[in-house]
Design a protein around this motif. Structure first.
Motif, short mmCIF file in Angstrom:
data_model
loop_
_atom_site.label_atom_id
_atom_site.label_comp_id
_atom_site.label_asym_id
_atom_site.label_seq_id
_atom_site.Cartn_x
_atom_site.Cartn_y
_atom_site.Cartn_z
N ILE A 197 -14.63 -11.79 48.40
CA ILE A 197 -15.22 -11.89 47.06
C ILE A 197 -16.45 -12.80 47.10
CG2 ILE A 197 -14.84 -12.76 44.71
CD1 ILE A 197 -13.40 -10.16 45.18
N GLU A 198 -16.35 -13.91 47.80
CA GLU A 198 -17.47 -14.84 47.89
C GLU A 198 -18.68 -14.19 48.54
OE1 GLU A 198 -17.74 -19.47 48.64
OE2 GLU A 198 -17.28 -18.42 50.51
N GLN A 199 -18.46 -13.38 49.55
CA GLN A 199 -19.57 -12.69 50.21
C GLN A 199 -20.22 -11.66 49.29
OE1 GLN A 199 -17.52 -11.34 53.69
NE2 GLN A 199 -17.76 -13.29 54.79
N LEU A 200 -19.42 -11.00 48.46
CA LEU A 200 -19.99 -10.08 47.48
C LEU A 200 -20.84 -10.84 46.47
CD1 LEU A 200 -16.87 -7.81 46.77
CD2 LEU A 200 -18.88 -7.20 48.12
N LEU A 201 -20.36 -11.99 46.04
CA LEU A 201 -21.10 -12.81 45.06
C LEU A 201 -22.43 -13.31 45.61
CD1 LEU A 201 -18.22 -15.02 43.58
CD2 LEU A 201 -19.63 -13.42 42.27
N THR A 202 -22.46 -13.65 46.88
CA THR A 202 -23.62 -14.33 47.47
C THR A 202 -24.52 -13.41 48.29
OG1 THR A 202 -22.27 -14.97 49.37
CG2 THR A 202 -22.41 -16.55 47.54
N HIS A 203 -24.28 -12.10 48.23
CA HIS A 203 -25.09 -11.12 48.97
C HIS A 203 -25.06 -11.34 50.47
CE1 HIS A 203 -26.64 -9.67 45.16
NE2 HIS A 203 -27.06 -10.87 44.85
N GLY A 244 -13.77 -3.44 55.03
CA GLY A 244 -13.16 -3.73 53.73
C GLY A 244 -12.07 -4.76 53.81
N ASP A 245 -11.45 -4.90 54.99
CA ASP A 245 -10.38 -5.89 55.15
C ASP A 245 -10.89 -7.25 55.58
OD1 ASP A 245 -11.23 -5.10 57.62
OD2 ASP A 245 -9.22 -4.77 58.47
N SER A 246 -12.24 -7.40 55.65
CA SER A 246 -12.78 -8.72 56.01
C SER A 246 -13.87 -9.20 55.05
CB SER A 246 -13.34 -8.69 57.44
OG SER A 246 -14.40 -7.76 57.56
N ILE A 247 -14.50 -8.31 54.29
CA ILE A 247 -15.51 -8.72 53.31
C ILE A 247 -14.82 -9.42 52.14
CG2 ILE A 247 -17.25 -7.94 51.66
CD1 ILE A 247 -17.85 -5.63 53.56
#
Length: 549
Positions: free
Chosen positions: A157-163, A152-155
């Motif tokens: 917002i951009e990675q969430l957006l782009t799967h 959680g401390d490295s994921i």
């Protein structure tokens, strides 16, 4: 050299054709009067123009022919909109919005658009990035301090957006079948992600994740102190006057919302299984119609919703996949065109509904396909993205085969209503009287037999279907292979071996007709199966002999 024949031209028109009515005097004149060469030449040019206009189809007509064929084949029920250069060139509804009440579909009808919701969720996030409330490189724990999931401390917002976060896509099917019927808060959905392992180290791979978009919606709520409904309404729906678009809620009575249906091979249409919309807030919970989705498309051209800088980034795929910020990013090479067409699109599928939205900004093209019938069979499924992509091909003057009705689906439905004998009679009746309207390719009955064998556990019926296919395509190795395999599953090893060997003989006799990688692989497996079954037969005989002694 072109040889022109007036009899040929006359034969093209039938009584009642407006072209025939308008030009009958010309034709009569040609047929009965000796014309001078100049007049003949003028007549030929005129007639050619008439003939061409009669047979040439415009793009809207081609689209209509395609969608009408899908509807006639009982594979499409819904609404299609196509616009080009800012003008709607096609907008039409097909079928029924409610089968029980016989309510006809209209172009204003609303649908559950499923994952087409993701571009809207991404847009909310990008707006918050534009405003400095969120950062693309911000981490989950920056916005959800009590997050207990892995990395959680490295994921970001951009990675969430782009799967590319590695977060779980959905729950396993058995658990999801229960949970999707229950009410959930967004924090509940985030908890499912917390409790799961990652598919990979964040940023090192691509794996489509609905839970990641649940998390984005929760983050947006957390930093704005507003519900996700309010954010969508205030920031997108009201400014764009998208009056028919909203987050779906289980308790709300929705006007003009089509009912969703599932088509089962041996059962026909059924009401779609219930799911609670709270389960899909963020990744797939919106309802909308084609006109509102067009308003969203138009706003993207004007950059009303987000800065040019972020819009450009939204359209850039990551190096781990072909997904940007909320959009699938594809390419299409068109014949006789030097450049590659870039397509922003998204597909959606949810209980009873299928959807597809594609935009080609370079040519100002928009294609929307919304359907309220989802097919629960591998036979002629007609997925919304496939239909949408075929429409795009037509817009670029590519040839698209017109779909036919599926003889396998028809047989499956008859089987579900009656007996196998009746389904077989229906097969031969249609082949005799209406064959041109149906698909009689070898793969049709092969797929039917496979579904009956594995999905519906109907081995005897599957064997009869495979047997018909063998008779219809006696030079195809695959038909023998399928029949032998079904016999093996039944435990009839002797006959299975015989038909496997018959198929291998066909392969030797007609190698060109069976020249494919899959056939050769099946043939290798057949040899192994023969050896295994012969060994089982010998062991069985040995045991019998021991008992006799």
């Amino acid at each position: 050299m072109f040889l022109f024949n007036t009899d040929h031209i006359l034969g093209r028109f039938t009584y009642g054709s407006p072209i025939m009515h308008r030009n009958w005097k010309i034709f009569v004149f040609v047929k009965n009067v000796m014309m001078k060469p100049v007049m003949v030449h003028l007549f030929i040019l005129l007639s050619l123009n008439i003939y061409t206009s009669a047979v040439a189809q415009t793009k809207p007509q081609k689209i209509d022919a395609l969608i009408s064929a899908y509807h006639d084949a009982d594979c499409f029920n819904g609404v299609v909109l196509v616009s080009q250069k800012g003008e709607v060139i096609y907008r039409k509804a097909f079928g029924l919005a409610d089968r029980e009440l016989n309510v006809p579909m209209t172009t204003e009808m609303r649908f559950r658009i499923a994952s087409i919701s993701k571009p809207f969720t991404a847009m909310i996030i990008l707006q918050l990035v534009d405003e400095g409330i969120l950062a693309l490189d911000g981490k989950i724990t920056d916005y959800i301090p009590d997050y207990k999931g892995m990395k959680g401390d490295s994921i970001t917002i951009e990675q969430l957006l782009t799967h590319t976060s590695g977060i779980l896509e959905n729950l396993d099917p058995e658990k999801e079948a229960i949970q999707e019927r229950l009410h959930h808060s967004l924090r509940d959905m985030v908890r499912y992600a917390e409790e799961s392992d990652l598919y990979f180290e964040p940023g090192t791979g691509f794996h489509y994740s609905n839970l990641a978009y649940n998390m984005l919606a929760y983050i947006a709520e957390s930093v704005t102190y507003k519900t996700f409904d309010e954010l969508l309404t205030d920031r997108i729906f009201q400014p764009l006057e998208m009056v028919d678009t909203k987050q779906c809620h289980a308790a709300d009575l929705e006007k003009n919302l089509a009912k969703g249906y599932e088509y089962k091979l041996v059962g026909g249409y059924e009401n779609a299984a219930y799911f609670d919309p709270s389960y899909t807030v963020g990744p797939g919970g919106l309802i909308s119609n084609v006109d509102d989705l067009r308003k969203f498309d138009k706003a993207l051209y004007s950059r009303r919703l987000v800065s040019e800088k972020l819009f450009s980034k939204m359209r850039m795929p990551t190096n781990r996949g072909s997904y940007g910020y909320g959009w699938e990013l594809g390419k299409k090479t068109v014949r006789n065109r030097p450049d590659t067409i870039h397509i922003m699109s998204h597909a959606g599928s949810i209980n009873g509904f299928g959807s597809y939205m594609a935009r080609i900004e370079s040519d100002s093209i928009l294609v929307i396909v919304l359907k309220n019938n989802r097919t629960d069979t591998y036979i002629s499924p007609a997925f919304a993205p496939v239909i949408g992509q075929e429409i795009i091909s037509l817009l670029y003057d590519e040839e698209v085969p017109i779909p036919k009705r599926s003889i396998a689906r028809q047989m499956g439905f008859i089987l579900g209503q009656s007996r196998m004998d009746e389904a077989i009679r229906e097969y031969y009746r249609i082949r005799e009287t209406d064959a041109e309207q149906y698909n009689f390719e070898e793969s049709e009955l092969n797929r039917l037999g496979i579904e009956l064998l594995f999905r519906y556990k109907m081995p005897e019926q599957a064997l009869k279907v495979f047997e018909i296919n063998m008779l219809e395509f006696p030079r195809s190795y695959n038909t023998y292979d399928s029949y032998a395999y079904a016999l093996m599953q039944k435990g009839d090893y002797t006959n299975s071996i015989a038909f496997y060997k018959a198929g291998l003989k066909i392969l030797d006799e007609y190698p060109q007709q069976n020249n494919s990688e899959s056939v050769l692989k099946d043939a290798e497996n057949a040899l192994k199966s023969i050896q295994e079954m012969e060994l089982k037969i010998r062991l069985k005989l040995s045991l019998v002999q021991q008992d006799l002694q």
